[in-house]
Motif scaffolding. Structure first.
Motif, PDB file in Angstrom:
ATOM      1  N   PHE A  70       0.944  -1.236   0.020  1.00 59.51           N
ATOM      2  CA  PHE A  70      -0.005   0.049   0.020  1.00 59.51           C
ATOM      3  C   PHE A  70       0.955   1.231  -0.104  1.00 59.51           C
ATOM      4  CE2 PHE A  70      -2.576  -3.528   1.614  1.00 59.51           C
ATOM      5  CZ  PHE A  70      -3.738  -3.289   0.804  1.00 59.51           C
ATOM      6  N   SER A  71       2.062   1.001   0.081  1.00 58.63           N
ATOM      7  CA  SER A  71       2.944   2.233  -0.023  1.00 58.63           C
ATOM      8  C   SER A  71       3.080   2.702  -1.648  1.00 58.63           C
ATOM      9  CB  SER A  71       4.421   2.117   0.279  1.00 58.63           C
ATOM     10  OG  SER A  71       5.104   1.149  -0.606  1.00 58.63           O
ATOM     11  N   SER A  72       3.463   4.058  -1.584  1.00 59.53           N
ATOM     12  CA  SER A  72       3.472   4.637  -3.179  1.00 59.53           C
ATOM     13  C   SER A  72       4.546   3.545  -4.125  1.00 59.53           C
ATOM     14  CB  SER A  72       4.035   5.826  -3.125  1.00 59.53           C
ATOM     15  OG  SER A  72       3.855   6.435  -4.312  1.00 59.53           O
ATOM     16  N   SER A  73       5.662   3.116  -3.429  1.00 59.14           N
ATOM     17  CA  SER A  73       6.414   2.487  -4.133  1.00 59.14           C
ATOM     18  C   SER A  73       5.878   1.029  -4.486  1.00 59.14           C
ATOM     19  CB  SER A  73       7.878   2.262  -3.598  1.00 59.14           C
ATOM     20  OG  SER A  73       7.839   1.715  -2.300  1.00 59.14           O
ATOM     21  N   GLY A  74       5.111   0.398  -3.659  1.00 59.92           N
ATOM     22  CA  GLY A  74       4.624  -0.734  -3.713  1.00 59.92           C
ATOM     23  C   GLY A  74       3.573  -0.846  -4.676  1.00 59.92           C
ATOM     24  N   LEU A  75       2.568  -0.013  -4.794  1.00 61.70           N
ATOM     25  CA  LEU A  75       1.671   0.362  -5.818  1.00 61.70           C
ATOM     26  C   LEU A  75       2.262   0.450  -7.131  1.00 61.70           C
ATOM     27  CD1 LEU A  75      -1.015   2.407  -3.873  1.00 61.70           C
ATOM     28  CD2 LEU A  75      -1.151   0.163  -4.400  1.00 61.70           C
ATOM     29  N   ARG A  76       3.201   1.260  -7.284  1.00 60.98           N
ATOM     30  CA  ARG A  76       3.905   1.698  -8.629  1.00 60.98           C
ATOM     31  C   ARG A  76       4.565   0.390  -9.191  1.00 60.98           C
ATOM     32  NH1 ARG A  76       6.064   7.271  -9.826  1.00 60.98           N
ATOM     33  NH2 ARG A  76       4.594   8.704  -8.844  1.00 60.98           N
ATOM     34  N   ARG A  77       5.192  -0.221  -8.267  1.00 64.91           N
ATOM     35  CA  ARG A  77       5.927  -1.402  -8.686  1.00 64.91           C
ATOM     36  C   ARG A  77       4.772  -2.579  -9.066  1.00 64.91           C
ATOM     37  NH1 ARG A  77       9.150  -2.261  -4.881  1.00 64.91           N
ATOM     38  NH2 ARG A  77       7.604  -2.933  -3.140  1.00 64.91           N
ATOM     39  N   ALA A  78       3.769  -2.813  -8.416  1.00 61.13           N
ATOM     40  CA  ALA A  78       2.664  -3.612  -8.792  1.00 61.13           C
ATOM     41  C   ALA A  78       1.741  -3.289  -9.970  1.00 61.13           C
ATOM     42  CB  ALA A  78       1.833  -4.274  -7.595  1.00 61.13           C
ATOM     43  N   LEU A  79       1.342  -2.209  -9.703  1.00 62.17           N
ATOM     44  CA  LEU A  79       0.200  -1.773 -10.607  1.00 62.17           C
ATOM     45  C   LEU A  79       0.455  -0.555 -11.735  1.00 62.17           C
ATOM     46  CD1 LEU A  79      -2.587  -1.147  -7.725  1.00 62.17           C
ATOM     47  CD2 LEU A  79      -1.949  -3.155  -9.170  1.00 62.17           C
ATOM     48  N   GLY A  80       1.816  -0.388 -11.655  1.00 60.07           N
ATOM     49  CA  GLY A  80       2.273   0.778 -12.614  1.00 60.07           C
ATOM     50  C   GLY A  80       2.086   0.238 -14.250  1.00 60.07           C
ATOM     51  N   PRO A  81       2.250  -0.957 -14.559  1.00 60.62           N
ATOM     52  CA  PRO A  81       1.980  -1.317 -15.914  1.00 60.62           C
ATOM     53  C   PRO A  81       0.623  -0.919 -16.548  1.00 60.62           C
ATOM     54  CG  PRO A  81       3.054  -2.933 -14.704  1.00 60.62           C
ATOM     55  CD  PRO A  81       2.845  -2.113 -13.901  1.00 60.62           C
ATOM     56  N   LEU A  82      -0.355  -0.556 -15.517  1.00 62.31           N
ATOM     57  CA  LEU A  82      -1.593  -0.049 -15.839  1.00 62.31           C
ATOM     58  C   LEU A  82      -1.766   1.321 -16.357  1.00 62.31           C
ATOM     59  CD1 LEU A  82      -4.129  -2.160 -13.535  1.00 62.31           C
ATOM     60  CD2 LEU A  82      -3.476  -2.579 -15.850  1.00 62.31           C
ATOM     61  N   CYS A  83      -0.521   2.156 -15.625  1.00 58.90           N
ATOM     62  CA  CYS A  83      -0.617   3.679 -15.901  1.00 58.90           C
ATOM     63  C   CYS A  83      -0.367   3.941 -17.564  1.00 58.90           C
ATOM     64  CB  CYS A  83       0.726   4.320 -15.243  1.00 58.90           C
ATOM     65  SG  CYS A  83       0.198   4.276 -13.433  1.00 58.90           S
ATOM     66  N   GLY A  84      -1.170   4.810 -17.887  1.00 55.85           N
ATOM     67  CA  GLY A  84      -1.384   5.435 -19.600  1.00 55.85           C
ATOM     68  C   GLY A  84      -2.560   4.638 -20.024  1.00 55.85           C
ATOM     69  N   LEU A  85      -3.164   3.455 -19.249  1.00 56.34           N
ATOM     70  CA  LEU A  85      -4.462   3.015 -19.672  1.00 56.34           C
ATOM     71  C   LEU A  85      -5.445   3.875 -19.287  1.00 56.34           C
ATOM     72  CD1 LEU A  85      -3.561  -0.835 -19.328  1.00 56.34           C
ATOM     73  CD2 LEU A  85      -3.539   0.471 -21.307  1.00 56.34           C
ATOM     74  N   GLY A  86      -6.513   3.929 -20.101  1.00 57.64           N
ATOM     75  CA  GLY A  86      -7.673   4.800 -19.647  1.00 57.64           C
ATOM     76  C   GLY A  86      -7.014   6.149 -19.089  1.00 57.64           C
ATOM     77  N   SER A  87      -7.510   6.492 -17.793  1.00 57.36           N
ATOM     78  CA  SER A  87      -6.918   7.815 -17.342  1.00 57.36           C
ATOM     79  C   SER A  87      -6.155   7.666 -16.134  1.00 57.36           C
ATOM     80  CB  SER A  87      -8.335   8.508 -16.802  1.00 57.36           C
ATOM     81  OG  SER A  87      -8.994   8.014 -15.936  1.00 57.36           O
ATOM     82  N   LEU A  88      -5.790   6.437 -15.883  1.00 57.23           N
ATOM     83  CA  LEU A  88      -4.874   6.119 -14.821  1.00 57.23           C
ATOM     84  C   LEU A  88      -3.310   6.687 -14.893  1.00 57.23           C
ATOM     85  CD1 LEU A  88      -4.791   4.525 -12.081  1.00 57.23           C
ATOM     86  CD2 LEU A  88      -3.706   2.658 -13.332  1.00 57.23           C
ATOM     87  N   GLN A  89      -2.930   7.433 -14.104  1.00 60.58           N
ATOM     88  CA  GLN A  89      -1.524   7.933 -13.961  1.00 60.58           C
ATOM     89  C   GLN A  89      -1.013   7.555 -12.567  1.00 60.58           C
ATOM     90  OE1 GLN A  89      -0.576   9.618 -16.585  1.00 60.58           O
ATOM     91  NE2 GLN A  89      -2.513   9.203 -17.571  1.00 60.58           N
ATOM     92  N   LYS A  90       0.463   7.642 -12.693  1.00 60.34           N
ATOM     93  CA  LYS A  90       1.278   7.360 -11.579  1.00 60.34           C
ATOM     94  C   LYS A  90       0.819   8.212 -10.220  1.00 60.34           C
ATOM     95  CE  LYS A  90       5.094   5.211 -13.704  1.00 60.34           C
ATOM     96  NZ  LYS A  90       6.458   5.418 -14.134  1.00 60.34           N
ATOM     97  N   THR A  91       0.490   9.273 -10.378  1.00 57.85           N
ATOM     98  CA  THR A  91      -0.171  10.134  -9.456  1.00 57.85           C
ATOM     99  C   THR A  91      -1.402   9.652  -8.728  1.00 57.85           C
ATOM    100  OG1 THR A  91      -1.171  11.638 -10.877  1.00 57.85           O
ATOM    101  CG2 THR A  91       1.121  12.362 -10.216  1.00 57.85           C
ATOM    102  N   ASP A  92      -2.214   9.098  -9.324  1.00 57.39           N
ATOM    103  CA  ASP A  92      -3.437   8.311  -8.765  1.00 57.39           C
ATOM    104  C   ASP A  92      -2.787   7.326  -8.015  1.00 57.39           C
ATOM    105  OD1 ASP A  92      -5.353   9.897 -10.361  1.00 57.39           O
ATOM    106  OD2 ASP A  92      -4.651   8.581 -12.204  1.00 57.39           O
ATOM    107  N   LEU A  93      -1.662   6.498  -8.130  1.00 58.48           N
ATOM    108  CA  LEU A  93      -1.291   5.480  -7.090  1.00 58.48           C
ATOM    109  C   LEU A  93      -0.771   6.042  -6.037  1.00 58.48           C
ATOM    110  CD1 LEU A  93       0.559   3.099  -9.901  1.00 58.48           C
ATOM    111  CD2 LEU A  93      -1.881   2.898  -8.974  1.00 58.48           C
TER     112      LEU A  93
END
Length: 123
Positions: A41-64
């Protein structure tokens, strides 16, 4: 394998055949990729696990990053002191994944979006 005696008040259920079991196993793969209960649930953990979805739809790294600040504490409580809240964090992660899937796959139903997100993440 030894037979496990089931008390009279309980009935045995084979959950491995239930679709929910498969779904939770897939979520657990991503949850562990992010660091498990301690780091997922940390910023780095969410980016590591869910980062590949960023750029799909409206999801951005800042959302994570925003989700990381909102999800620091579990929403589950137990009256049993022997139960560790970390064991329930997987269900908090399902909630996070649902929010990410809604932004990544906005035209799909919540269920379809979750399945698409899990597939895109390799789970």
């Amino acid at each position: 394998d030894a037979e496990v005696e089931v008390p009279e008040d309980f009935m045995e259920v084979n959950v491995r055949e239930d679709p929910v079991y498969d779904f939770l196993n897939r979520v657990e793969v991503i949850f562990n990729r992010g660091g498990g209960a301690g780091k997922a649930f940390s910023s780095s953990g969410l980016r590591r696990a869910l980062g590949p979805l960023c750029g799909l739809g409206s999801l951005q790294k800042t959302d994570l990053d925003i989700l990381a600040t909102k999800c620091r504490q579990t929403k589950f409580t137990s009256r049993d002191p022997a139960v560790k809240p970390d064991a329930m964090r997987l269900f908090d992660y399902v909630h996070v994944l649902r929010q990410v899937a809604e932004k990544s796959f906005p035209g799909d139903s919540p269920q379809a979006g979750l399945q698409l997100a899990l597939t895109a993440l390799g789970a």
